[in-house]
Design an enzyme around this catalytic site. Sequence first.
Site, mmCIF file in Angstrom:
data_model
loop_
_atom_site.group_PDB
_atom_site.id
_atom_site.type_symbol
_atom_site.label_atom_id
_atom_site.label_comp_id
_atom_site.label_asym_id
_atom_site.label_seq_id
_atom_site.Cartn_x
_atom_site.Cartn_y
_atom_site.Cartn_z
ATOM 1 N N TRP A 155 0.881 -1.162 0.000
ATOM 2 C CA TRP A 155 0.000 0.000 0.000
ATOM 3 C C TRP A 155 0.922 1.217 0.000
ATOM 4 O O TRP A 155 1.758 1.369 0.893
ATOM 5 C CB TRP A 155 -0.859 -0.055 1.264
ATOM 6 N N ASP B 246 0.353 -4.425 9.916
ATOM 7 C CA ASP B 246 -0.758 -3.580 9.473
ATOM 8 C C ASP B 246 -1.896 -4.522 9.060
ATOM 9 O O ASP B 246 -1.848 -5.136 7.991
ATOM 10 C CB ASP B 246 -0.323 -2.689 8.301
ATOM 11 N N LYS C 205 -13.137 -1.399 6.864
ATOM 12 C CA LYS C 205 -13.696 -2.412 5.968
ATOM 13 C C LYS C 205 -14.599 -3.377 6.726
ATOM 14 O O LYS C 205 -15.719 -3.633 6.317
ATOM 15 C CB LYS C 205 -12.584 -3.206 5.285
HETATM 16 C C1 LMR Z 1 -7.115 1.021 -0.467
HETATM 17 O O1 LMR Z 1 -5.973 0.535 -0.452
HETATM 18 O O2 LMR Z 1 -7.773 1.191 -1.498
HETATM 19 C C2 LMR Z 1 -7.763 1.395 0.823
HETATM 20 O O3 LMR Z 1 -7.018 0.926 1.889
HETATM 21 C C3 LMR Z 1 -8.094 2.824 0.886
HETATM 22 C C4 LMR Z 1 -6.905 3.703 1.092
HETATM 23 O O4 LMR Z 1 -6.893 4.424 2.087
HETATM 24 O O5 LMR Z 1 -5.993 3.695 0.285
#
Ligand code: LMR
Length: 399
Positions: free
Chosen positions: A132, A213, A247
């Site tokens: 992420w 996380d 979520k």
């Molecule tokens: C995502 O990865 O789409 C979600 O976790 C929303 C975000 O905050 O990026």
Amino acid sequence: MAESLFGHVEPFAGDPILSLNDSFKADPRAEKVNLSIGVYTDEKGRIPVLGSVRAAYERIGFAERPYLPMDGHAGYREGVQKLVFGANHPALAARCVATIQTIGGTGAVGIAADFLAKHVPGRTVLVSDPTWENHHGLFQRAGFKTTTYPYWDRANRSVDFAGMVEALESAEAGSIVVIQPVCHNPTGVDLSEEQQAAVSDVLVAKGHIAVFDMAYQGFGTGVEADAAFVRRYAERASCLVANSFSKNLSLYGERCGGLSVVCRDADEAERVLGQLKLAVRRSYSSPPMTGGLLVAAVLGDDELRAQWTREVDEMRTRMDAMRKLLAERIRALSNGVDVDFLLSQRGMFSFTGLSEQRVRDMREKDGVYLVGSGRMCVAGLNEENVPKVAESFVAASQA
Ligand code: LMR
């Protein structure tokens, strides 16, 4: 005005996920499909208000809204601890865990980074490749340099386990290692139990600081099973755990998360909690209340909690069904397109392997939105949009 104070300010390049979500909203096409941001929508394409949360709203009513303490609502914090670690975890019994209510999972990772920057500065931070995006940004904002450990084996669409272990072994002792224990974002592939054990061995042997996380607890196998990695690790070593209710309680806009730091003993945990409170005070003073009350009400009541667990199971089951449906539709259109990854990956996301150009084609030609990395949010699929997504995907794969 006489002078421009901010003439040098650079334009924001946009966030790869949130800005794309804005573009989706602005797209005038009626048949558009949003498979970009990690948001679960139901079979009608709506973000559900869970029955357990609805009941919690009724219970909390229009009570007064004083400031919460810096570390958040007491019932919420207890709920986080029991959910993340399990009610009978030895670290909880020994009062070794410092937990605060945070502003979403992002806020939890942000406060974790601030806390680590102050108390163990100068360490290297390793995040998975890919991860992420915001992991890099949050730790860099706190003053760390970030680097990566291999995670995604593109050829086999699985975890590059050998690469991961080698990188963790050769990293400087005491490095900070960010790990997504379940429903890895963006790949949808997780470590097996044996791999988790082997990674834990390396982390402990090297004295690395694990930051888990866990944003999708309940979306992999189940609420309890998904926490197994974290729970086992917390029996062996100190670590930090960020969790999110965006979520699994469908409370995106309420910004509800938690940060727990597992310490050696109760005295250390108390001092760590104090420093987490200070970090919060310096950043936003205290967390917001309404979401705090809702989460505390759901997790603190046996009946609501059981109802919620069933609702998480339903969301997960629906996502798995949509993975199957999309795979079937794609197979019906073409034998040549590999869809096994849809069935083996889990959680909200699938890494399709599509290039940025192909993702752009899907968006521009068909109004089907994936993240540029090729990540598809399967939680946005439903029976109505699957045929269109399948066609768009096949066309992009064969282009
Ligand atoms: C995502 O990865 O789409 C979600 O976790 C929303 C975000 O905050 O990026």
